[in-house]
Write a protein that holds these residues in place. Structure first.
Motif, PDB file in Angstrom:
ATOM      1  N   GLN A  46      25.932  57.131 -16.494  1.00 40.15           N
ATOM      2  CA  GLN A  46      26.397  57.014 -15.043  1.00 40.15           C
ATOM      3  C   GLN A  46      27.355  58.272 -14.512  1.00 40.15           C
ATOM      4  O   GLN A  46      27.437  58.625 -13.558  1.00 40.15           O
ATOM      5  CB  GLN A  46      26.847  55.516 -14.696  1.00 40.15           C
ATOM      6  N   ALA A  49      25.316  61.265 -13.810  1.00 40.55           N
ATOM      7  CA  ALA A  49      24.694  61.138 -12.614  1.00 40.55           C
ATOM      8  C   ALA A  49      25.368  61.082 -11.382  1.00 40.55           C
ATOM      9  O   ALA A  49      24.967  61.182 -10.385  1.00 40.55           O
ATOM     10  CB  ALA A  49      23.887  59.695 -12.673  1.00 40.55           C
ATOM     11  N   GLY A  50      26.978  60.764 -11.679  1.00 42.69           N
ATOM     12  CA  GLY A  50      27.603  60.809 -10.577  1.00 42.69           C
ATOM     13  C   GLY A  50      28.334  59.638  -9.710  1.00 42.69           C
ATOM     14  O   GLY A  50      28.776  59.386  -8.664  1.00 42.69           O
ATOM     15  N   ALA A  77      21.358  65.094  -8.164  1.00 39.44           N
ATOM     16  CA  ALA A  77      19.848  64.612  -8.242  1.00 39.44           C
ATOM     17  C   ALA A  77      19.210  65.932  -7.609  1.00 39.44           C
ATOM     18  O   ALA A  77      17.896  66.224  -8.148  1.00 39.44           O
ATOM     19  CB  ALA A  77      19.768  63.662  -7.441  1.00 39.44           C
ATOM     20  N   PHE A  82      18.390  63.401 -13.338  1.00 42.22           N
ATOM     21  CA  PHE A  82      17.698  62.225 -13.014  1.00 42.22           C
ATOM     22  C   PHE A  82      18.079  61.037 -13.881  1.00 42.22           C
ATOM     23  O   PHE A  82      18.125  61.179 -14.987  1.00 42.22           O
ATOM     24  CB  PHE A  82      15.970  62.139 -12.956  1.00 42.22           C
ATOM     25  N   LEU A  83      18.679  59.917 -13.359  1.00 40.03           N
ATOM     26  CA  LEU A  83      18.849  58.795 -14.204  1.00 40.03           C
ATOM     27  C   LEU A  83      18.021  57.838 -13.995  1.00 40.03           C
ATOM     28  O   LEU A  83      17.658  57.245 -13.124  1.00 40.03           O
ATOM     29  CB  LEU A  83      20.475  58.334 -13.852  1.00 40.03           C
ATOM     30  N   ALA A  84      17.366  57.330 -15.260  1.00 40.25           N
ATOM     31  CA  ALA A  84      16.605  56.164 -15.089  1.00 40.25           C
ATOM     32  C   ALA A  84      17.627  55.088 -15.698  1.00 40.25           C
ATOM     33  O   ALA A  84      17.977  54.969 -16.736  1.00 40.25           O
ATOM     34  CB  ALA A  84      15.501  56.196 -16.329  1.00 40.25           C
ATOM     35  N   PHE A  85      17.757  53.944 -14.654  1.00 39.93           N
ATOM     36  CA  PHE A  85      18.724  52.940 -14.816  1.00 39.93           C
ATOM     37  C   PHE A  85      18.330  51.918 -16.050  1.00 39.93           C
ATOM     38  O   PHE A  85      17.215  51.509 -15.930  1.00 39.93           O
ATOM     39  CB  PHE A  85      18.890  52.225 -13.546  1.00 39.93           C
ATOM     40  N   GLU A 156      10.917  53.428 -12.692  1.00 41.86           N
ATOM     41  CA  GLU A 156      11.722  54.534 -12.909  1.00 41.86           C
ATOM     42  C   GLU A 156      11.276  55.721 -13.592  1.00 41.86           C
ATOM     43  O   GLU A 156      11.548  57.008 -12.938  1.00 41.86           O
ATOM     44  CB  GLU A 156      13.049  53.938 -13.729  1.00 41.86           C
TER      45      GLU A 156
END
Ligand SMILES: Nc1ncnc2c1ncn2[C@@H]1O[C@H](COP(=O)(O)OP(=O)(O)OP(=O)(O)O)[C@@H](O)[C@H]1O
Ligand SMILES: [Mg+2]
Lengths: 255, 441
Positions: A46, A49-50, A77, A82-85, A156
């Motif tokens: 996280q 991802a910011g 982004a 890209f973050l897949a949560f 995602e």
């Protein structure tokens, strides 16, 4: 180098969670990060991802030669992160297609490109839906609302396919999936791999790594990467658990 | 204090002039109502924060102005009216300009035989027996100084009658346009809608303005849903940000009738909506939905009462508010379940989003239950924009502005969904989009 993390420390509400992470990722590589619950894997994902709730108290992150920590989440982004949560957020009232359309056009705007018209956009997403075998009816549904665990994870990967990132961070995208869903997700990730992009996979299970073969495996323990190795490290962790790392002297492990 | 007395005295004095200008509208029945209302108006005082029902709504800003009525009718260009039509399409609409019916600006397509959609002034002049039967019978005057003011100055408004068994598929769109050329005017539309037994109708009360600036709309609407009638009611309040809007709506529901309402408000300087429905017989159903969007120093107050006087009725109420800047919202929703009203189902909910630290909402959902075999629930929330959802959108490359717009649309969508007519829903969506894309919201 695509990403370089140097001595990253972060805390939330005064608790230090990441205690000096070092990591280098080149384009074309797949890195797996494993580690016990609460060790800081999602926090790390996280922060990259910011997410602003975490304070970075020391260290730096260089991405594509830029200071990543200075960028807002949306700009990261747009720059290809890209973050897949681990726990994708449910957003009632916002359809999947609306989210994606806005995302795609916001990113295009960032690069000074024209917005896609409805036809171009639909053909793009229909193409990408096939990768994760999602049904079209799914586009109209609210983002993640009432989705099964497997559907959330596939969503995602679907978003990732549409946004076509440079650096994908998959936070436990395999957790809770049955074997068919796991194969679909892994297959999706593999299709999107190229020599220009990189993937960081956070997982608890070696099983996923049968399908997505990592170049490196790292063990995150108590906010630090305490061991790194090749894909065989994952087998070792699966067999022995993390205790042998916990019990060993941190110095010896780090060395 | 001085100002308040002046405000009141002005209307009392002005009544003689008003009376002289009445023509055929001065029928004995209606004129008696006017005169009684005038005495009531003299006797009552304007509410202050000490009144429980006005605890959070200080109307003294309204009372410091001198508003004047507009005596003659006016016509506007059809281009102007078009702006307020849904999807810019033509449908059944009747237009009131500064409170007066404008035949020239109205357009009624074929309506089923016996249906009346027009001016209440005409209905009074024609001595329509429905006036004597229904007019002023639901909006009582006790403690209601604004209704007393409206009744005393009864002149025009919308009158809709759908006879037994008739179905009007197309909505009847009533446009109340204030075209005041910056004069501080008062308009008092006085509406009566009657849906006969087994009839079905959709009525849209749409309050709009041509100018920005200060004016006062004081409106009273009485709605009767006879046995098994289905009435869809939509109220769109799109007035000037400086306008004062005081509205009273009273709904009488007979056996097995179904009443659905959506109130959409962009606010004004002060807006107050009193919305009351009464189940007069068994088997009725009522849905009240509302959405208000406020910013700046706006104050919006919704007071609703759902009176379950009879058994086997159900009600469902859902109001949502979005408030920015120094805006203030008040939601006071009372559900009264009287001793006889067994098997009542009542659900009530109020949710609000505050976009600034200075915005606030006073919310008071109230259940007063005097029967034992009932199912009732209520709740209220006041929160901020969901941070997790916002981060999720940001992480997909969506900037703050767009993320905010998406989430507010989603929040509003629960209420907007209850508008069953596509073109009206789109119209509201468009207002939302315009509003959320402004920098300050
Ligand atoms: N918002 C927060 N506030 C307080 N503590 C937090 C917050 N988020 C995470 N933590 C704490 O930080 C530590 C690391 O959490 P994190 O979610 O990063 O672990 P993880 O390695 O992803 O665990 P898991 O394997 O269970 O997903 C935990 O002790 C957690 O309780
Ligand atoms: Mg985690």
């Amino acid at each position: 180098m695509l990403l370089e993390v140097k001595n990253l420390h972060t805390s939330i509400e005064g608790n230090e969670i990441l205690k000096g992470i070092n990591l280098k990722v080149n384009a074309g590589e797949v890195h797996a990060i494993m580690g016990p619950n609460g060790s800081g894997k999602s926090t790390f994902a996280q922060v990259l991802a910011g997410r602003e709730d975490y304070n970075v108290t020391a260290g730096e992150v260089i991405y594509k030669g830029k200071n990543l920590l200075e960028l807002k989440a949306e700009d990261r982004a747009r720059e290809g992160i890209f973050l897949a949560f681990q726990y994708p957020v449910e957003i009632p009232g916002v359809s999947n297609v609306n989210l994606l359309k806005t995302a795609v056009n916001e990113i295009r705007k960032y690069y000074g490109e024209e917005e896609l018209d409805a036809i171009e956009f639909l053909s793009l997403i229909k193409d990408k839906m096939k990768i994760v075998e999602l049904d079209e009816s799914f586009l109209k549904r609210s983002v993640n609302e009432g989705f099964s665990g497997g559907e959330k994870k596939r969503n995602e990967i679907f978003q990732m396919a549409v946004l076509n990132p440079k650096l994908a961070i998959l936070d436990e995208t395999d957790s809770g999936l049955d074997i068919d869903a796991l194969k679909i997700v892994a297959n999706g990730v593999n299709k999107l791999r190229s020599k220009d992009n990189a993937t960081i996979i956070v997982t608890h299970y070696q099983r996923l790594l049968d399908y997505i073969i990592p170049d490196f495996v790292h063990v995150l323990y108590n906010g630090k990467i305490v061991k790194s190795g090749g894909k065989e490290l994952a087998f070792e962790l699966e067999k022995k658990g993390y205790d042998w790392l916990k019990n060993g002297s941190p110095k010896a492990i780090a060395g | 204090m001085e100002k308040i007395r002046e405000f009141k005295e002005w209307f009392v004095k002005h009544f003689d002039d008003f009376e002289k200008n009445l023509n055929g509208e001065k029928t004995p029945e209606v004129h008696k109502l006017r005169k009684d209302a005038l005495s009531k108006f003299k006797e009552l005082s304007f509410p202050s924060l000490k009144d429980e029902e006005w605890k959070y709504t200080n109307i003294s800003p309204l009372l410091k102005y001198n508003f004047s009525p507009v005596s003659s009718g006016k016509k506007v260009s059809s281009e102007l009216i078009k702006k307020f039509l849904f999807d810019k399409m033509e449908h059944n609409f009747i237009v009131f300009i500064n409170g007066r019916f404008s035949q020239e600006n109205s357009k009624l397509l074929a309506l089923p035989k016996g249906v009346i959609a027009g001016s209440i002034s005409d209905a009074i002049k024609e001595k329509n027996p429905l006036i004597e039967k229904h007019f002023g019978k639901y909006a009582n005057l006790s403690d209601q100084i604004f209704t007393a003011l409206s009744t005393a100055f009864t002149k025009d408004g919308a009158f809709i009658y759908v006879p037994e068994g008739k179905v009007i598929e197309e909505p009847v769109h009533i446009i109340f346009l204030t075209s005041n050329g910056n004069k501080k005017i008062i308009t008092q539309p006085r509406n009566l809608f009657i849906a006969g037994k087994n009839s079905r109708v959709t009525i849209i009360e749409h309050y709009v303005t041509e100018n920005k600036g200060v004016y006062f709309t004081n409106t009273v609407t009485e709605i009767v849903a006879e046995e098994n009638a289905v009435v869809n009611h939509i109220k769109l309040q799109e007035e000037s940000i400086e306008a004062f809007h005081i509205a009273r709506m009273e709904v009488d529901q007979e056996r097995d009738s179904n009443f659905t309402s959506v109130l959409f408000s962009n606010g004004g300087n002060i807006s107050r909506n009193d919305f009351n429905t009464h189940f007069n017989d068994e088997g009725g159903e009522c849905k009240l939905n509302g959405l208000f969007l406020l910013d700046d120093n706006q104050l919006f107050d919704a007071h609703t009462l759902i009176d379950h006087a009879k058994p086997n009725c159900s009600s469902h109420e859902h109001y949502r508010g979005i408030l920015d800047d120094n805006a203030r919202g008040v939601f006071n929703g009372k559900v009264l379940v009287r001793p006889d009203a067994q098997k009542t189902n009542a659900f009530q909910q109020n949710n609000n989003i505050l976009l600034s630290n200075n915005a606030s909402v006073d919310t008071k959902p109230q259940l007063e239950i005097f029967a034992d075999d009932v199912k009732c629930s209520h709740g209220a929330t006041i929160g901020q924009l969901d941070n997790d959802a916002k981060f999720y959108l940001n992480s997909r490359g969506i900037g703050d502005e767009a993320a905010k717009a998406i989430l507010l649309h989603a929040f509003a969508s629960d209420v907007i969904k209850s508008v069953k007519i596509n073109s009206v829903r789109n119209y509201i969506e468009e207002i939302l989009s315009k509003r959320f894309n402004q920098d300050d919201l």
